[in-house]
Design an enzyme around this catalytic site. Sequence first.
Site, PDB file in Angstrom:
ATOM      1  N   LYS A 114     -25.229  45.310  30.544  1.00 45.28           N
ATOM      2  CA  LYS A 114     -25.535  46.730  30.372  1.00 45.28           C
ATOM      3  C   LYS A 114     -26.746  47.071  31.223  1.00 45.28           C
ATOM      4  O   LYS A 114     -27.809  46.475  31.084  1.00 45.28           O
ATOM      5  CB  LYS A 114     -25.830  47.079  28.920  1.00 45.28           C
ATOM      6  CG  LYS A 114     -26.064  48.579  28.721  1.00 45.28           C
ATOM      7  CD  LYS A 114     -26.949  48.875  27.534  1.00 45.28           C
ATOM      8  CE  LYS A 114     -27.464  50.296  27.548  1.00 45.28           C
ATOM      9  NZ  LYS A 114     -28.456  50.558  28.621  1.00 45.28           N
TER      10      LYS A 114
ATOM     11  N   GLU B 155     -37.463  39.251  26.316  1.00 38.86           N
ATOM     12  CA  GLU B 155     -38.672  39.365  27.138  1.00 38.86           C
ATOM     13  C   GLU B 155     -39.145  40.795  26.979  1.00 38.86           C
ATOM     14  O   GLU B 155     -38.491  41.726  27.448  1.00 38.86           O
ATOM     15  CB  GLU B 155     -38.355  39.015  28.599  1.00 38.86           C
ATOM     16  CG  GLU B 155     -39.609  38.741  29.423  1.00 38.86           C
ATOM     17  CD  GLU B 155     -40.103  39.964  30.164  1.00 38.86           C
ATOM     18  OE1 GLU B 155     -41.073  40.584  29.657  1.00 38.86           O
ATOM     19  OE2 GLU B 155     -39.542  40.316  31.212  1.00 38.86           O
TER      20      GLU B 155
ATOM     21  N   GLU C  74     -49.342  49.509  25.361  1.00 44.81           N
ATOM     22  CA  GLU C  74     -48.753  49.275  26.677  1.00 44.81           C
ATOM     23  C   GLU C  74     -48.449  50.631  27.309  1.00 44.81           C
ATOM     24  O   GLU C  74     -47.503  51.309  26.920  1.00 44.81           O
ATOM     25  CB  GLU C  74     -47.480  48.437  26.568  1.00 44.81           C
ATOM     26  CG  GLU C  74     -46.900  48.074  27.921  1.00 44.81           C
ATOM     27  CD  GLU C  74     -45.631  47.244  27.818  1.00 44.81           C
ATOM     28  OE1 GLU C  74     -45.408  46.380  28.682  1.00 44.81           O
ATOM     29  OE2 GLU C  74     -44.851  47.465  26.873  1.00 44.81           O
TER      30      GLU C  74
ATOM     31  N   CYS D   7     -44.231  44.638  32.894  1.00 46.65           N
ATOM     32  CA  CYS D   7     -44.518  44.153  31.546  1.00 46.65           C
ATOM     33  C   CYS D   7     -45.738  43.242  31.500  1.00 46.65           C
ATOM     34  O   CYS D   7     -46.438  43.186  30.495  1.00 46.65           O
ATOM     35  CB  CYS D   7     -43.296  43.433  30.976  1.00 46.65           C
ATOM     36  SG  CYS D   7     -42.674  42.118  32.047  1.00 46.65           S
TER      37      CYS D   7
END
Length: 537
Positions: A228, A304, A435, A338
């Site tokens: 996906k 992750e 974040e 990230c």
Amino acid sequence: MAARRLSSLLSLSSSAATGATATSLGRFSRWGRRINSLSTSSAIDEPISPSIQIDHTQLLINGQFVDAASGKTFPTLDPRTGDVIAQVAEGDAEDVNRAVAAARKAFDEGPWPKMTAYERSRIMLRFADLLEKHTEEVAALETWDNGKPYEQAANTEIPKVVRMFRYYAGWADKIHGLTVPADGQHHVQTLHEPYGVTGLIIPWNFPLLLYSWKVGPALACGNTVVLKTAEQTPLSALYVSKLFHEAGLPPGVLNVVSGFGPTAGAALSSHMDVNKLSFTGSTATGKIVLGLAAKSNLKPVTLELGGKSPFIVCKDADVEKAVELAHSALFFNQGQCCCAGSRTFVHESVYDEFVEKAKAQALKRVVGDPFKKGIQQGPQIDNEQFRKILKYIRSGIESGATLESGGEQLGSKGYYIQPTVFSNVQDDMLIAKDEIFGPVQSILKFKDLEEVIQRANATSYGLAAGVFTQNIETANILTRALRVGTVWINCYDIFDAAIPFGGFKMSGQGREKGIYGLSSYMQVKAVVTPLKNPAWL
């Protein structure tokens, strides 16, 4: 190869450059402070028009491009302008069912897991060669759909994708089990077997890099795949998957469904006939994916997820080099990384020097159309991310951090944000805790190692860290004390096909890349056979 024929893929629009910085000299910002010293000199030109043709916008199921069962499509947008690039098939649960059925048949009845590992390796190598041949087209799609600089995509990322597939192609015929000594008269061996149908969900910030991190080991181990794509960036994965089939990949082995998380993503995560799941994205979404996997058939999941990585500059560090690497660690890929070094801890003895040089570095950063030569920073991925970043910048100002540079939109069209640097950041500020996933550098001050270790670890994240020191003892102390999956010493963002990557705590579980990445796509079976009158045990 990619850079030298850039002009063959791109053509300048006839209009002259019209964009300008959102904040001109002498103008007051909406936050009520004069920021003439905070502006960047970059201007947003009239966007360059890529000449590449968009050929693949349907779903890829069982080796064929097909419409979504519902007939629905959704627009994928150019982040430079917000304009529609193409309408893409919108897959949902019914399409995931079709893709999983094709992958199941290809695994249970098809040639892929029954093919020799050497032949699987050869197909993967042929794909890598094709991908390398089409670097320019692939990089152009990646830049157009994502907004990352073309030079970054063509000269760094696509070569790493090629390398990743060659790396795992090399592993395909070297996967084997062990002969295990046992107490008693038994022959014991272990077999390493593929899971079967693997569901892979990739993010929008590095679409093809993460494609290679997941598809490479999954196929090398003999699994079949339903992938996906992120709804923001579906184009490049569809294009390269077509190349994979040109390389000889059998139908059904690799299926691609474009669509949205609550529909296609949820259907894949909860599908009872998917044997293994791998997801890269936010921690919040990772929790949902893990829950759906557990509630369905308890499929194993590799995650992750997010990060808030400390970048620690010790008192004996090479400040010039540390400033340069801290800048890259944060602003690379528009800050949409990230493992970005988004908490820059600097020792008090070099703090003021570091801040001034970090500010100067940000003011020099070249922001603009990512197809233009020399551009270091393009637009953010979409309006949602753009607004989120600006909200965090406002929060930093309102909480008392010092805005050293940037802080506003750049230009009047698209999702460009000025490279932003904050000093005097405190641990309890949102810009130090959350974040942000954008071009916002937060610089914090520390006094000693014990303090910075405690503060660096005081987060729910644990993806990566950078340590900058010329003292080997200091480096060793921090390497072992930091609760993260990767520590870079006097460097940052060093990614290699053989280096494992993954997080501690809420930054994920499992590892990708390297030999450790193979274990995510294999099951271990023990086989025990009695021995009669053995000559030896």
